[in-house]
Design a protein around this motif. Structure first.
Motif, PDB file in Angstrom:
ATOM      1  N   VAL A 208      42.242  27.220  39.232  1.00 11.32           N
ATOM      2  CA  VAL A 208      42.384  28.003  38.272  1.00 11.32           C
ATOM      3  C   VAL A 208      43.070  28.263  37.692  1.00 11.32           C
ATOM      4  CG1 VAL A 208      41.155  27.777  36.446  1.00 11.32           C
ATOM      5  CG2 VAL A 208      40.142  26.361  37.797  1.00 11.32           C
ATOM      6  N   LEU A 209      44.638  28.057  36.632  1.00 11.35           N
ATOM      7  CA  LEU A 209      45.533  29.259  35.679  1.00 11.35           C
ATOM      8  C   LEU A 209      45.629  29.541  34.868  1.00 11.35           C
ATOM      9  CD1 LEU A 209      48.282  27.909  38.341  1.00 11.35           C
ATOM     10  CD2 LEU A 209      47.353  29.814  39.273  1.00 11.35           C
ATOM     11  N   SER A 328      38.818  29.014  43.343  1.00 12.88           N
ATOM     12  CA  SER A 328      39.733  29.421  43.117  1.00 12.88           C
ATOM     13  C   SER A 328      39.691  30.210  41.368  1.00 12.88           C
ATOM     14  CB  SER A 328      40.626  29.998  43.967  1.00 12.88           C
ATOM     15  OG  SER A 328      41.972  29.034  43.879  1.00 12.88           O
ATOM     16  N   TRP A 329      40.285  31.000  41.191  1.00 16.28           N
ATOM     17  CA  TRP A 329      40.882  31.415  39.541  1.00 16.28           C
ATOM     18  C   TRP A 329      41.934  32.147  39.904  1.00 16.28           C
ATOM     19  CZ3 TRP A 329      38.108  28.703  35.302  1.00 16.28           C
ATOM     20  CH2 TRP A 329      37.042  28.709  35.476  1.00 16.28           C
ATOM     21  N   TRP A 330      42.703  32.384  39.400  1.00 15.02           N
ATOM     22  CA  TRP A 330      43.680  32.900  38.905  1.00 15.02           C
ATOM     23  C   TRP A 330      44.469  33.350  37.672  1.00 15.02           C
ATOM     24  CZ3 TRP A 330      45.442  33.987  44.192  1.00 15.02           C
ATOM     25  CH2 TRP A 330      45.058  33.633  45.308  1.00 15.02           C
ATOM     26  N   TRP A 331      44.526  34.791  37.562  1.00 16.63           N
ATOM     27  CA  TRP A 331      45.348  34.966  36.017  1.00 16.63           C
ATOM     28  C   TRP A 331      46.885  36.241  36.068  1.00 16.63           C
ATOM     29  CZ3 TRP A 331      41.273  37.922  37.421  1.00 16.63           C
ATOM     30  CH2 TRP A 331      40.535  38.815  37.221  1.00 16.63           C
ATOM     31  N   THR A 332      47.789  35.775  34.892  1.00 15.17           N
ATOM     32  CA  THR A 332      48.205  36.971  34.897  1.00 15.17           C
ATOM     33  C   THR A 332      48.160  37.936  33.589  1.00 15.17           C
ATOM     34  OG1 THR A 332      49.709  35.247  34.486  1.00 15.17           O
ATOM     35  CG2 THR A 332      49.795  36.044  36.757  1.00 15.17           C
ATOM     36  N   ALA A 365      38.012  35.282  42.125  1.00 16.29           N
ATOM     37  CA  ALA A 365      39.129  35.745  40.681  1.00 16.29           C
ATOM     38  C   ALA A 365      39.940  36.755  40.881  1.00 16.29           C
ATOM     39  CB  ALA A 365      37.951  36.524  39.895  1.00 16.29           C
ATOM     40  N   ASN A 366      41.038  36.111  40.724  1.00 13.38           N
ATOM     41  CA  ASN A 366      41.730  37.170  41.664  1.00 13.38           C
ATOM     42  C   ASN A 366      43.367  36.627  40.767  1.00 13.38           C
ATOM     43  OD1 ASN A 366      40.974  36.579  43.908  1.00 13.38           O
ATOM     44  ND2 ASN A 366      41.973  34.216  44.192  1.00 13.38           N
ATOM     45  N   SER A 367      43.921  38.524  40.032  1.00 10.44           N
ATOM     46  CA  SER A 367      44.512  39.087  39.525  1.00 10.44           C
ATOM     47  C   SER A 367      46.189  39.041  39.918  1.00 10.44           C
ATOM     48  CB  SER A 367      44.794  40.211  38.995  1.00 10.44           C
ATOM     49  OG  SER A 367      44.452  41.019  39.724  1.00 10.44           O
TER      50      SER A 367
END
Length: 738
Positions: A208-209, A328-332, A365-367
């Motif tokens: 998930v982006l 997995s969760w990813w954000w920027t 939960a990944n930055s």
């Protein structure tokens, strides 16, 4: 003549080799000197790329004099696996620019910039800042630094400014990039600890982006996604149909800043239906309170805020909580650069925790970090955290750092620095009189950038230390200090996945420009505090000091012997503590929290939440469009101070600002492709060419952030927890240019 020029001569000759003092101290001679002896002819050396925080390793091919003449991506490096984006392939180009700052520049009484020697430049630096301190106190001068220089230099700057020069306020442009993630992790996990490894991109069942255009902003990481053999579902949550959204298996095209409400609704459905992981929840605090809070966030309750149907939300909730699936969760920046980004990041952390998707392969939960050394800045810049991942407010931490660095403990203040926006506000108010900007360009990049022109009038002395004399910030300076760039100095970066990697000096800086490390050494001598930094002889010596400070902290890297070991291991992810004899070497790619123990006093993660806030500047009849900003192309970088110097990269993106407009809005306004249109907010305006794009919804616009005009429009609102600016949504209007 002051006593310090002989000291300068000695230190400068250490950098340039056997050059005369006159050559070094006077601006008229631009000889490069000899290549340092350590750069003996070799076929190639490796170095971490100096653009984004992906942390790709490049192979730099050297000529007979040991000078880099070409490069290629390094095969087998665990980050990029032999790949590079366009910026990496052309990383040497900006070093040869005619716009390089090669000699100090000092503004005279008429406003003209004059070339001066290092002696005069540094005497002026010290005398002006000392005068401000004597007249107005230690809070009258501040620095703003970067995520672009090695962490040894960042640490030297922060320690020099606060412990040596005796000032209080300094912040890094990590505040523009990653402060939201830093704060979210600190509050939830007890430490700024991105938990993942890039291998998790390849091991997830559901990726998930959120607010992340990975294809453009981090193309090598998108390639890692493409290596995933588990046939993953790739879900992109973004108001715009970005390149990444178009390549995904599902695009959730929600309303701008509807992410927090959506994430709470997903958690509502998961808790309501019992699709939770009790063992993981046992390792958290606040689940009962969180469950009660979620009662108000049913799918029906958030349809208006998100622009999504109940069915869409329910379906997404099932997908991200399916038993046995690795999610997995990813954000920027779409999350970070928001007025409520911390809570949005923590909403993803909460989802990972309640479903057990943390500490395991393919989860988290990944930055995804922005600048090449933003992670290094977070640990070592001595701004928001005491150097080495410590806390200014904790007496034991101050004592440890003082002992480790060999400085008097009383020189370490327990008072916090102002944040970036607060420093600029204090300058606007006339409280901060002097500003030192290092390797960053806030006169372009800061939100509502038009305010900086007024702010400049209040400053009595502005120093900019940079590779180029032509940046917007350098053009506003009273004093420009010419600095070496990537490829012209040694040190270490830390990438998004916590991997320490080395960069190498493979070129001599032009003219009499110096590495930031050498400039800081000279300033320490001029200021009279060099006795505090006698062990900071070179970057690797500084590395060892900083390494030893991390002992016992979550970021412990005391097991790293030195640069050669980092290279030999293919980079080193922290933590990497000193090992007992016979202990196994940690794996090359490692994630945190495999033991379900967090860095809080209880060892449990905290579930944190609060109601969504209204958007700071909603659209209305006068300003009916919502402006979105973000990365334009993979060939552009931030304010383009480097990518704009590459002939090849300039051919790969439009040279002038353009705005993406939905076809319905274009028809209503009577504009066609390439027409010029005026975009105006309550703060400023710009003219841009029209790009008709169904990728944005009616009533929404998109501008790439790289053009200097764009931040004249953006709104000065900030996350209350992280103080990070909200670049991503403000109200504008459009006018066709006649």
């Amino acid at each position: 003549m002051p006593l310090f020029p002989p000291v300068l001569s000695r230190l400068l000759k250490q950098h340039h080799g056997p050059l005369t003092a006159d050559l070094v101290l006077e601006p008229g001679n631009f000889g490069l000197g000899r290549v340092p002896a350590r750069l003996k002819p070799a076929s190639a050396v490796t170095s971490i790329c100096g653009y984004c925080a992906t942390g790709c390793q490049l192979k730099l091919h050297l000529d007979e004099q040991g000078r880099a003449i070409n490069l290629s991506p390094q095969a087998g490096y665990p980050v990029n696996l032999g790949m590079a984006c366009p910026k990496g392939w052309q990383a040497l180009d900006p070093l040869d620019s005619a716009e390089r700052a090669t000699v100090p520049l000092l503004r005279d009484e008429t406003g003209k910039m004059l070339r001066v020697g290092w002696a005069e430049a540094l005497e002026t630096f010290a005398s002006r800042f000392k005068s401000l301190k004597e007249q107005h106190g230690r809070e009258s001068v501040a620095f703003l630094s970067t995520g672009q220089i090695p962490f040894e230099e960042m640490a030297f700057l922060g320690c020099l400014f606060k412990f040596g020069m005796g000032f209080l306020h300094g912040d890094a442009n990590t505040r523009q990039c990653m402060a939201t993630a830093v704060t979210a992790y600190k509050q939830s996990f007890g430490f700024d600890a991105p938990p993942y490894s890039y291998a998790d991109f390849e091991e997830s069942d559901v990726i998930v982006l959120v607010g992340s255009n990975l294809c453009i902003a981090h193309p090598i990481l998108w390639q890692r996604v493409m290596r995933n053999r588990r046939n993953p579902q790739i879900i992109v949550i973004d108001p715009r149909a970005t390149e990444t959204a178009q390549a995904a298996t599902r695009h959730v095209m929600l309303k701008p800043k509807g992410d927090l409400s959506l994430l709470y609704a997903l958690a509502h459905c998961i808790v309501r239906d019992g699709r939770i992981d009790p063992a993981s929840i046992e390792r958290t605090e606040g689940f009962e309170e969180f469950s009660a809070f979620l009662a108000d966030y049913s799918p029906l309750a958030v349809t208006e805020r998100t622009g999504m149907s109940v069915e869409e939300i329910e379906s997404l909730a099932r997908t991200v909580s399916e038993p046995g699936k690795r999610v997995s969760w990813w954000w920027t920046m779409g999350v970070n650069q928001s007025y409520e980004g911390v809570r949005a990041a923590q909403a993803m952390i909460n989802l990972a925790l309640i479903t057990g998707n943390i500490g395991k392969p393919g989860t988290g939960a990944n930055s995804i970090t922005g600048q090449c050394n933003a992670m290094g800045s977070r640990l070592f810049s001595n701004t928001t955290s005491l150097v080495g991942g410590h806390d200014f407010a904790v007496p034991e931490h101050r004592a440890k750092v003082a002992a480790g660095l060999g400085i008097p403990e009383e020189k370490i203040s327990s008072e916090p620095s102002l944040a970036y926006d607060q420093i600029l506000a204090a300058a606007e108010e006339g409280k901060i009189k002097g500003l030192w900007i290092i390797a960053t360009n806030p006169f372009h990049s800061w939100v509502d950038s038009g305010r900086l022109a007024a702010l400049r009038e209040k400053l009595e002395f502005l120093v900019v230390q940079d590779m180029y004399y032509t940046t917007e910030s350098a053009r506003a300076a009273d004093l420009v200090l010419p600095a070496a760039g990537w490829g012209e100095k040694d040190g270490c970066f830390i990438n998004s996945e916590r991997r320490v990697g080395t960069l190498k000096k493979v070129r001599q800086a032009p003219g009499i420009a110096l590495s930031d490390f050498r400039i800081f050494r000279l300033i320490a001598s001029v200021w009279g505090c060099e006795d505090l930094f006698v062990r900071w002889t070179d970057p690797e010596a500084a590395f060892r000091l900083l390494r030893d400070l991390t002992q016992g902290r979550p970021c412990d890297i005391t097991g790293i012997e030195g640069y050669e070991m980092v290279d030999g291991l293919g980079g080193v992810q922290w933590p990497y503590p000193a090992r007992e004899d016979g202990a196994p070497t940690p794996a090359s790619e490692r994630r945190l929290f495999e033991d379900s123990v967090f860095y809080t006093p209880s060892g449990k993660a905290k579930l944190l939440f609060s109601p969504p806030a209204p958007i700071p500047e909603a659209v209305d009849r006068e300003y009916p469009y919502t402006l979105l900003t973000g990365r334009g192309t993979s060939s552009q970088w931030h304010t383009q101070s480097r990518t704009g110097k590459s002939d090849i990269l300039r051919k790969l993106y439009p040279q002038d600002a353009y705005v993406e407009i939905n076809p319905k809005d274009a028809a209503r306004l009577g504009v066609k492709e390439h027409d010029m249109i005026r975009v105006r907010s309550r703060r400023g305006e710009l003219e841009a060419s029209v790009y008709i794009a169904p990728t944005v919804k009616p009533g929404e616009l998109f501008l790439p952030m790289h053009y200097p005009e764009v931040n004249r429009l953006t709104h000065s609102s900030f996350d209350p927890h992280s103080r990070q600016p909200n670049y991503k949504a403000c109200a504008v209007t459009l006018e066709k240019v006649r």
